[in-house]
Design a protein around this motif. Structure first.
Motif: not given
Length: 124
Positions: A17-20, A48-52
């Motif tokens: 998930x990308x939080x811009x 286990x997901x990733x967040x950027x």
């Protein structure tokens, strides 16, 4: 494959998930919460997901956002998503804006990256 999630949409199963970045961190964080995306993001991480988080999106991941000079809103303090439980962002009146030409991006080919640095505040 990139999927944009719009208003009232649920966050679909994804790897990252990308939080811009944003010009209004406090207001956009409230918007995110209004649609239940804060809960979905935490669930994504739990499984286990990733967040950027990029710029303001990164600031949202901290414990709280302080706005003592009312730069963005009337709120002086706003709770973040608390993913980084010790990080606090303090918004400041001074804004940094400068061009950057650093690094290369490697995908199928090597591409030089050019862009700019812009921020208002400090995350510690």
């Amino acid at each position: 494959h990139v999927t944009f999630v719009g208003p009232a949409m649920k966050i679909p199963p994804v790897d990252v998930i990308i939080l811009p970045g944003t010009k209004s961190v406090v207001q956009d964080l409230a918007y995110l919460r209004d649609y239940g995306w804060d809960v979905a993001i935490k669930r994504h991480l739990r499984y286990g997901g990733k967040v950027l988080g990029v710029c303001g999106g990164y600031q949202m991941l901290g414990k709280e956002i302080l706005d003592p000079l009312s730069i963005e809103s009337e709120l002086k303090q706003c709770s973040g998503l608390n993913i980084f439980s010790t990080m606090v962002t303090t918004l400041a009146s001074e804004k940094t804006l400068k061009p950057q030409t650093k690094g290369r991006m490697v995908c199928d080919t090597s591409i030089e990256i050019c862009g700019y640095e812009i921020h208002c505040g400090e995350s510690t």
